[in-house]
Write a protein that holds these residues in place. Structure first.
Motif, PDB file in Angstrom:
ATOM      1  N   ASP A 193       0.843  -1.207   0.000  1.00 16.03           N
ATOM      2  CA  ASP A 193       0.000   0.000   0.000  1.00 16.03           C
ATOM      3  C   ASP A 193       0.870   1.245   0.000  1.00 16.03           C
ATOM      4  OD1 ASP A 193      -1.795   2.068   2.117  1.00 16.03           O
ATOM      5  OD2 ASP A 193      -2.569   1.369   0.166  1.00 16.03           O
ATOM      6  N   PHE A 196       2.363   2.280  -3.311  1.00 12.57           N
ATOM      7  CA  PHE A 196       1.402   2.874  -4.252  1.00 12.57           C
ATOM      8  C   PHE A 196       1.127   4.326  -3.868  1.00 12.57           C
ATOM      9  CE2 PHE A 196      -1.287   3.010  -7.700  1.00 12.57           C
ATOM     10  CZ  PHE A 196      -2.641   3.149  -7.420  1.00 12.57           C
ATOM     11  N   HIS A 220       1.136  -0.054 -17.454  1.00  9.31           N
ATOM     12  CA  HIS A 220       1.186  -1.150 -16.482  1.00  9.31           C
ATOM     13  C   HIS A 220       1.958  -2.346 -17.063  1.00  9.31           C
ATOM     14  CE1 HIS A 220      -2.513  -1.986 -18.865  1.00  9.31           C
ATOM     15  NE2 HIS A 220      -2.132  -3.235 -18.763  1.00  9.31           N
ATOM     16  N   ILE A 232       2.796  -0.934 -10.515  1.00  7.17           N
ATOM     17  CA  ILE A 232       1.734  -0.710 -11.508  1.00  7.17           C
ATOM     18  C   ILE A 232       1.648  -1.975 -12.374  1.00  7.17           C
ATOM     19  CG2 ILE A 232       0.854   0.853 -13.285  1.00  7.17           C
ATOM     20  CD1 ILE A 232       1.221   2.130 -10.504  1.00  7.17           C
ATOM     21  N   THR A 237      -4.972  -1.217 -11.468  1.00  8.18           N
ATOM     22  CA  THR A 237      -4.109  -0.319 -10.691  1.00  8.18           C
ATOM     23  C   THR A 237      -3.825   0.947 -11.485  1.00  8.18           C
ATOM     24  OG1 THR A 237      -3.064  -2.267  -9.690  1.00  8.18           O
ATOM     25  CG2 THR A 237      -1.881  -0.166  -9.518  1.00  8.18           C
ATOM     26  N   SER A 238      -3.577   0.761 -12.789  1.00  5.87           N
ATOM     27  CA  SER A 238      -3.295   1.914 -13.649  1.00  5.87           C
ATOM     28  C   SER A 238      -4.501   2.850 -13.699  1.00  5.87           C
ATOM     29  CB  SER A 238      -2.944   1.425 -15.062  1.00  5.87           C
ATOM     30  OG  SER A 238      -2.632   2.515 -15.904  1.00  5.87           O
ATOM     31  N   MET A 240      -6.889   3.122 -11.409  1.00  2.00           N
ATOM     32  CA  MET A 240      -7.007   3.775 -10.088  1.00  2.00           C
ATOM     33  C   MET A 240      -6.086   4.987 -10.034  1.00  2.00           C
ATOM     34  SD  MET A 240      -6.981   0.565  -7.456  1.00  2.00           S
ATOM     35  CE  MET A 240      -6.845   1.576  -5.968  1.00  2.00           C
TER      36      MET A 240
END
Ligand code: LRH
Ligand code: MN
Length: 430
Positions: A193, A196, A220, A232, A237-238, A240
């Motif tokens: 976490d 990120f 990503h 990534i 995730t990208s 987000m």
């Protein structure tokens, strides 16, 4: 003045092939008309289609094991631009190239922009590089860059990306592509976490330095060089990150950056829906991020991706403005030949997707006539659109057969004389 392929040679070769081309084009036109498709409309869209060449792709690529440079290797960005211009001269499909920094670093970027303009080549998205340490670099990226645990390293990576934006402004680019290798090789090595959060904090600072009309492309990648976690790692995730950063942030899809058998066209469909599809790094792969030639392993997958793109443009999807780029490593072929063929294979998938009868397809889908729907889609893929691709090149002033002209020109042999071999890296992708 270094050697350029004479336009007259293109004319001679085209004259040799013109009759056969006209016959094949007319025959395909008649066949498509029977299916209610106007070949001229397809040819016009293919002629307007463009894909950018990666400057790092015109030199021979390699793997971690070895790199076997070929004759006439480009010695730097000026030679690379010559080769990019040659690819466009023959295919008329690659008017821009995508540079990578610091690999393409020079002292005078205005001189570089003028040199490129003189060759008829422009600059697409610029790529930053915080996945290698440069000579004289203060802090190492061994344990990450934009997501590094140390603020000083993150600041160094932010400064490099801001420098890439400033260079891009001088070259006329309108986008920055950010791929980072950040990740871990051991469970527990990093807090999944916190890394990120640091990435978002750093990218927030890069985002704030984007000129008004620029975009930032987040790329990503599932794994490599990190083999336990990648910051990534996937489109979710990208997306987000893009939504957290702001409307200029979009998600770039490198076809080789997914686990085997992932349904990439569905990822494309979702990113289009979110209005965040940046575009593509086209290539092909069988196992991992193999960076093989586009359309050389799974042309049906490439077609399925273009089917989503044509569907999106047909329905007028909001914010749909993808950037098309190739990203390949040419370890055993002449990079110029591979890039010409790959550019044409992206045009092929586009033309095949344009042929699909979308109204009939939607009808069959809504009626759950599974076999009819599949066959309507497949009809595009099984159509040999080569005469359309050649006609588009011919009308754009290119070669009906780029490979034949390139080989007849002895370009590589001449460049081998012009460009004395330089000691290249014995391994690695460039
Ligand atoms: C990472 C990647 C990225 C580039 C690099 C050369 O695998 O696809 O787009 O920076 O290759
Ligand atoms: Mn890529």
């Amino acid at each position: 003045m270094s050697y350029r392929i004479p336009e007259a040679l293109i004319g001679e070769e085209n004259a040799r092939l013109a009759a056969a081309q006209a016959e094949d084009y007319a025959a395909l036109g008649r066949r498509l008309r029977r299916a209610g498709v106007d070949i001229e409309a397809i040819t016009a869209r293919v002629a307007a289609f463009a894909v950018a060449v990666p400057t790092w792709g015109v030199g021979t690529g390699g793997t971690r094991f070895a790199r076997f440079p070929g004759p006439g290797e480009p010695r730097g960005i000026f030679d690379k631009l010559e080769d990019c211009a040659t690819i466009h001269q023959l295919t008329r499909a690659t008017p821009t190239c995508s540079p990578h920094f610091p690999w393409d670093k020079v002292d005078d970027y205005r001189e570089l922009a003028e040199f490129a303009a003189g060759l008829g080549v422009g600059f697409d998205a610029v790529n930053s590089n915080t996945f290698q340490d440069q000579p004289g670099q203060t802090l190492s990226y061994k344990f990450g860059s934009l997501s590094h645990s140390q603020k000083a390293v993150r600041d160094q990576a932010v400064a490099h990306n801001v420098e890439c934006i400033e260079i891009g402004e001088k070259l006329g680019s309108k986008a920055l592509t950010v791929w980072i290798a950040d990740g871990s090789n051991f469970p527990g090595q990093s807090n999944l976490d916190r890394v990120f959060n640091w990435y978002l904090e750093s990218m927030g600072e890069v985002y704030a330095r984007l000129p008004g009309d620029w975009r930032v492309f987040l790329e990503h990648k599932l794994n490599e060089p990190a083999f336990y976690s990648t910051v990534i790692s996937d489109w979710g995730t990208s997306l987000m990150a893009a939504q957290a950063l702001g409307p200029k942030a979009h998600c770039l899809v490198d076809l080789g950056h997914h686990a085997p058998n992932v349904n990439i066209e569905q990822i494309v469909s979702r990113l289009i829906r979110a209005g965040r599809l940046a575009g593509f790094h086209f290539n092909d792969s069988k196992y991992g991020d193999d960076d093989l030639d586009t359309g050389s392993i799974d042309p049906f997958r490439l077609f399925r991706v273009f089917n989503e793109l044509v569907d999106a443009s047909a329905r007028g999807a909001a914010g749909f403005d993808p950037a098309y780029m190739l990203d390949q490593s040419h370890n055993v072929t002449d990079p110029i030949e591979s890039l010409m063929v790959s550019a044409m294979e992206t045009q092929r998938a586009y033309a095949q997707a344009l042929i699909v009868d979308r109204e009939a397809l939607a009808g069959a889908q809504d009626a759950n006539d599974v076999m009819l729907a599949h066959r309507i889609l497949k009809a595009g893929f099984v159509t040999d659109v080569s005469p359309i691709l050649a006609e588009a090149r011919l009308r754009n002033g290119g070669a009906i057969d780029p490979i034949a002209v390139y080989r007849a020109s002895n370009y590589r042999k001449v460049k081998a004389k012009e460009r004395p071999a330089v000691a290249g890296s014995s391994s690695g992708i460039v």
